[in-house]
Design a protein around this motif. Structure first.
Motif, PDB file in Angstrom:
ATOM      1  N   GLY A 158       0.813  -1.209   0.000  1.00 12.22           N
ATOM      2  CA  GLY A 158       0.000   0.000   0.000  1.00 12.22           C
ATOM      3  C   GLY A 158       0.844   1.255   0.000  1.00 12.22           C
ATOM      4  O   GLY A 158       0.446   2.281  -0.550  1.00 12.22           O
ATOM      5  N   TYR A 163      -1.219   7.708  -4.037  1.00 18.51           N
ATOM      6  CA  TYR A 163      -2.359   8.144  -3.228  1.00 18.51           C
ATOM      7  C   TYR A 163      -3.590   8.415  -4.088  1.00 18.51           C
ATOM      8  O   TYR A 163      -4.716   8.201  -3.653  1.00 18.51           O
ATOM      9  N   MET A 166      -6.310   5.890  -4.128  1.00 16.77           N
ATOM     10  CA  MET A 166      -7.157   5.642  -2.958  1.00 16.77           C
ATOM     11  C   MET A 166      -7.884   6.891  -2.479  1.00 16.77           C
ATOM     12  O   MET A 166      -8.616   6.862  -1.503  1.00 16.77           O
TER      13      MET A 166
ATOM     14  N   VAL C  45      -9.012   0.192   3.029  1.00 21.50           N
ATOM     15  CA  VAL C  45      -8.499   1.329   2.272  1.00 21.50           C
ATOM     16  C   VAL C  45      -7.561   0.873   1.149  1.00 21.50           C
ATOM     17  O   VAL C  45      -7.781   1.179  -0.011  1.00 21.50           O
ATOM     18  N   PHE C  46      -6.507   0.121   1.526  1.00 18.92           N
ATOM     19  CA  PHE C  46      -5.486  -0.171   0.532  1.00 18.92           C
ATOM     20  C   PHE C  46      -5.996  -1.158  -0.512  1.00 18.92           C
ATOM     21  O   PHE C  46      -5.863  -0.934  -1.707  1.00 18.92           O
ATOM     22  N   GLY C  49      -9.984   0.036  -1.520  1.00 17.08           N
ATOM     23  CA  GLY C  49      -9.968   1.308  -2.236  1.00 17.08           C
ATOM     24  C   GLY C  49      -9.376   1.157  -3.624  1.00 17.08           C
ATOM     25  O   GLY C  49      -9.909   1.678  -4.609  1.00 17.08           O
ATOM     26  N   THR C  50      -8.294   0.401  -3.703  1.00 16.52           N
ATOM     27  CA  THR C  50      -7.644   0.215  -4.995  1.00 16.52           C
ATOM     28  C   THR C  50      -8.556  -0.537  -5.959  1.00 16.52           C
ATOM     29  O   THR C  50      -8.745  -0.121  -7.115  1.00 16.52           O
ATOM     30  N   THR C  53     -11.406   1.698  -7.136  1.00 16.87           N
ATOM     31  CA  THR C  53     -11.013   2.674  -8.154  1.00 16.87           C
ATOM     32  C   THR C  53     -10.819   2.002  -9.513  1.00 16.87           C
ATOM     33  O   THR C  53     -11.269   2.503 -10.542  1.00 16.87           O
TER      34      THR C  53
END
Lengths: 322, 361, 312
Positions: A158, A163, A166, C45-46, C49-50, C53
């Protein structure tokens, strides 16, 4: 040469040959080089090394010099003069103006607003992110639960994800939680995105501590928090300082999260600085701009010069994987 | 009497790698058991399992008759001493000694009494207010032992406690640990790779290799009757001389190898001895060289190859035919390389192992 | 074996069998609870989220994310947008130069500092201080120094070179190099520190051996030291690359993407389309391309670095 001068260094030879040889050796030693090797202070090699370093240092220092001198000049002097020249007439007017009067949009209360916003953002963000990351690192290094390494690997990958990928999901998450645009929301963002590097830092540090210490504490009946607070924390002050340095400078210098996740009244110093300097309205006041720039850079610079080796250790620890 | 510690069918695997296989062991009350082996044999792992610092894959562990297989380390009734001492650096000696007792919620007076007693036994009373950094290696190890002592438990676990000390201090502390055991009379399990520590301290030694116990017995048994070739070669310095050849049990038992034949009437064979390829072993200290050799039942001619004077005695590597034999000679004989030397030994002191599975014959 | 014999011999007095088996989930429960923030960050998130997206980059989202899939349409649009193509070109030029110069300058400076010189600390402090400054501050200072009216150009002209021109921030052809100068000033110190740590990590006996063998210093560096420092170079390469892809603040502060669109970069494209242009789909597609670029560098590195020695 060297061998002959000191026959004792080879006892067999010394025993085998006679005193005459010893005599000859001494005679030769008297004429040959002896004692300390003479050192030329200005050898070509040294001139090259120090010369290069000096020129490079001047190049590195130049921007700082320009910032300082420009911020101390009046506008007329800037228009006529040379940006590298020291001020003829020193004035602190630009500093006062940058701190208290410079305008961003409709607000004309200077960078002081951004400064205090940055303080309000940096202090809690650094504390929260370091606490959480240190507990992560401790749990990963010492408690080794199932799946821990898998999550940690995702976390480290990550750190390399841009950025921008995300950013929007984070906006959605914060909006759903009702934190978008708030100080708390920004603290969460800094904690989340600072987590990989700081967790790595602590994990590597706790792994480097003798494992037997942890075992001894378990035999002594201390639990998860007991070992963390009573055994690990007191041993980890240097690494906490390093983490503090990384996080404070990192969060203070942040621009992207500041623009995306806050409202104008909460803009950190970097965002406000950019708005002041790059605003298109009005006459450009270069001295005020440089004073503002210097003011924004002052906090990380102060930390840098005060922390010295720890700063170096911090970035090296962050950069080199364990 | 129930055993102090009992281990039943213990298996430990990390993923596909089995570190300990189906291990069974009983330690009697007040016994001093040494787990001995080279690094990676699983001895420290076994100790950590007993302490509860590693979760075992299968099997059971009993301490004082209580099943502690899934018990927390602090509630197993054990004290543990580590190789690196593992003292808490920011606490004083007193703090180190009392940390476990505070965690257990003992009353203050009781803690003070126990710390005082441990400090008296170990003679570390003047050090109580110091931090570990201000102590010498030997003092640190004493405090580490003290930390086990204050817990007032029946079982002490030692994980290579002397490995970080220099040779002189190691010998001194070895004696102290032995005295402590005689004084306290509690069960001790002691992990080491040092055979001298094992021989001098142990009531019984368990020699481990590859996660299994190769032999469990008193130091004398292990030295005199090693159960297999591994144990025979592991114990004793220099290593036992080993000669591969053939055992013939037909008429009178004898062992033959290229250029030599040894009659074995005086050798105490096991019950399953049979003819076949075998290994003949004799310890260097049981090989006589020079004049002493003439009195021995078996003699051979050799030449001095290498001499290692140790002061009290002398190690000689002698060449007989195309094989090397080590002998330990008393005193400081004057020997030069290539000088002829008579060797002799008594087959009764020899060891025979079957070549196929290395077990004792 | 004897051990087993002893155990079975006393089997009759063996203690009662084990109590309840352990509940795997509940062992070390506190540690697991304490790790929840990390698990959430990693997964939600990591990873989440990726993936989110990437998935939404295939939709027609504009002002709000909308799950209406349109295949590669956003990518077609992206690659036919001149601003994006220029952004990529800029990133390629900046990236390549930044990589080469950072590594070379960083290594040379580290080698110079490693000559047991006096004032090493002072030199190191000077070379590293820009790294403590933000990209905004860096960009604004260099914007001022490179100002053609007052800065470097005017001073050199003042020295008598009337025709001297050096106005990178106002000349679209070379504007990206103006940013490169600032970027190198800020970032080389870090690479130097890494290289210095690498040099210090090399066994001193290598130097003794090469001196005894009579190998000149530059040859030792080139053929012995540099190959030995391969891991450091690779780490530096990965760091620089991931930094390059994130390049954003510096451009915003120094040129704002100008003159015209001469210094646009992908990260700025993403931000502008996501938060300024209300065209989320383009932002998602562009950020996915950025992810791809990083993946091309990071995944082989990770496999090289961690793939070989995975153990517990």
């Amino acid at each position: 040469m060297g061998k002959l001068r000191d026959p004792d260094c080879n006892p067999l030879q010394a025993r085998a040959e006679t005193v005459l040889t010893d005599y000859a050796a001494r005679a030769q030693a008297a004429s040959g080089p002896r004692g300390r090797k003479p050192r030329r202070r200005l050898s070509g090699r040294n001139i090259m090394i120090y010369g290069t370093l000096f020129v490079v240092s001047v190049y590195y220092l130049l921007p700082l010099w320009v910032m300082v001198v420009t911020s101390l000049k009046g506008m007329p002097e800037i228009r006529l003069g040379n940006i590298f020249a020291p001020p003829v007439e020193i004035t602190f007017e630009p500093w006062v103006k940058a701190w208290a009067e410079a305008c961003t949009g409709l607000n004309c209360d200077g960078l002081s607003r951004g400064f205090w916003n940055s303080v309000r953002i940096t202090v809690p963000s650094a504390l929260v992110s370091i606490f959480i990351a240190s507990v992560n690192g401790y749990a990963l290094a010492n408690w080794r639960f199932r799946g821990g390494e898998a999550f940690f690997t995702i976390l480290i990958f990550g750190a390399f994800i841009p950025y921008q990928v995300m950013l929007y999901p984070m906006v959605i998450l914060l909006r759903e939680a009702g934190l978008y645009g708030s100080l708390t929301g920004l603290i969460v963002v800094h904690t989340v995105f600072g987590m990989p590097i700081v967790t790595l830092l602590f994990r590597n540090y706790f792994t480097s501590l003798p494992e037997e210490l942890f075992k001894a504490a378990r035999v002594d009946g201390a639990g998860f928090w007991g070992i963390y607070f009573r055994v690990m924390l007191p041993m980890s002050l240097p690494i906490f300082t390093v983490a503090m340095i990384i996080q404070i400078t990192g969060i203070w210098n942040d621009f992207l999260f500041g623009t995306v996740f806050t409202r104008p009244n909460l803009y950190p110093m970097t965002v406000q600085l950019n708005n002041i300097v790059n605003s298109v309205q009005g006459v450009k006041e270069y001295n005020v701009n440089m004073a503002a720039t210097l003011l924004t850079g002052l906090v990380p610079l102060a930390i840098y010069f005060a922390s010295g080796k720890l700063f170096v250790r911090g970035i090296a620890a962050g950069a080199v994987k364990g | 009497m129930q055993p102090s510690i009992a281990i039943r069918d213990l298996t430990l695997a990390f993923g596909a790698v089995e570190v300990l296989h189906d291990l069974n062991l009983e330690v009697g009350q007040g016994e001093f058991l040494v787990l001995l082996g080279s690094s990676g044999c699983g001895k420290s792992t076994l100790l950590n399992c007993i302490a509860g610092l590693l979760d075992i894959t299968d099997g059971q562990i009993f301490i004082q008759g209580k099943n502690v297989t899934w018990e927390e380390p602090s509630r197993r009734g054990i004290g543990m001493v580590f190789q690196s001492y593992a003292l808490y650096p920011q606490m004083t000696v007193e703090g180190n000694l009392s940390f476990g007792l505070k965690n257990a919620g003992l009353p203050r007076a009781e803690i003070a009494a126990r710390v005082a007693r441990a400090a008296r036994i170990l003679q570390i009373e003047p050090l109580l207010k110091r931090k570990p950094a201000a102590l010498s290696g030997g003092q640190r190890q004493r405090v580490a032992i003290g930390r086990a002592l204050v817990r007032d438990v029946d079982v002490f676990l030692f994980d290579e406690p002397l490995s970080n000390l220099d040779a002189k201090l190691r010998a001194d502390l070895r004696v102290e640990i032995k005295q402590l055991h005689q004084q306290l009379e509690n069960t001790m399990i002691y992990v080491t790779h040092d055979q001298v520590e094992a021989m001098t301290l142990a009531d019984r030694i368990a020699i481990m290799k590859g996660g299994s116990i190769m032999q469990l017995g008193s130091p004398k048994e292990i030295y005199n009757r090693p159960a297999n070739r591994y144990v025979a070669e592991f114990i004793g310095s220099p290593t036992m001389n080993m000669i591969e050849g053939n055992l013939d049990m037909q008429i009178t038992p004898s062992f033959s190898a290229e250029g030599m034949s040894v009659p074995l009437q005086t050798y105490a064979f096991g019950s399953d001895a049979a003819s076949g390829p075998a290994v003949f072993g004799i310890r260097p200290e049981h090989v006589e060289a020079g004049e002493g050799a003439e009195a021995m039942p078996v003699r051979l001619d050799a030449a001095v190859d290498l001499v290692e004077p140790l002061g009290s005695d002398t190690l000689v590597r002698a060449r007989a035919g195309d094989r090397n034999l080590w002998a330990r000679m008393p005193g400081q004989p004057d020997l030069r390389p290539r000088q002829p030397l008579r060797l002799g030994f008594d087959p009764a002191r020899a060891h025979l192992f079957r070549l196929s599975d290395d077990t004792r014959l | 074996m004897r051990a087993e014999a002893a155990a079975t011999g006393r089997g009759a007095t063996s203690p009662p069998p084990s109590a309840a088996p352990p509940r795997r989930l509940l062992r070390n429960l506190t540690a697991k609870i304490a790790a929840i923030p990390m698990v959430l960050t990693a997964l939600v998130v990591f990873l989440g989220g990726t993936v989110w997206t990437v998935v939404y980059s295939f939709t027609s989202s504009r002002m709000l994310p909308r799950a209406e899939f349109v295949g590669l349409e956003q990518y077609d649009r992206l690659w036919s947008t001149r601003r994006w193509v220029i952004s990529i070109e800029n990133l390629a030029i900046y990236g390549l130069c930044s990589l080469v110069f950072s590594l070379v300058i960083g290594f040379v400076l580290a080698a110079l500092l490693d000559q047991k010189i006096r004032y090493e600390n002072a030199f190191r402090t000077i070379l590293l201080y820009p790294f403590a400054l933000s990209f905004i501050v860096t960009g604004l200072v260099w914007q001022w120094i490179l100002d053609p009216e007052f800065g470097l150009q005017s001073i050199i002209r003042g020295l008598g070179f009337e025709n001297f021109t050096f106005d990178p921030l106002y000349n679209p052809d070379i504007a990206i190099f103006g940013i490169l100068i600032a970027g190198l000033w800020q970032g080389t110190g870090l690479i130097m520190i890494l290289m210095l740590a690498g040099l210090r990590g090399i066994d001193g006996e290598i130097w003794k051996a090469s001196r005894v063998d009579g190998i000149p210093a530059w040859k030792t560096y080139l053929f012995i030291i540099v190959p030995m420092m391969r891991p450091v170079f690779i780490t530096a390469l990965v760091l620089i690359t991931s930094g390059i892809v994130k390049l954003y603040d510096l451009v915003v502060a120094q040129t704002g993407g100008g003159p015209g669109i001469a210094t646009e970069v992908p990260a700025k494209y993403v931000y502008d389309y996501m938060f300024g242009g209300q065209n989320l789909g383009q932002g998602f597609a562009a950020s996915t391309m950025m992810l791809l670029a990083v993946a091309i560098v990071v995944i082989p590195w990770a496999m090289l670095e961690f793939g070989g020695k995975r153990r517990g």
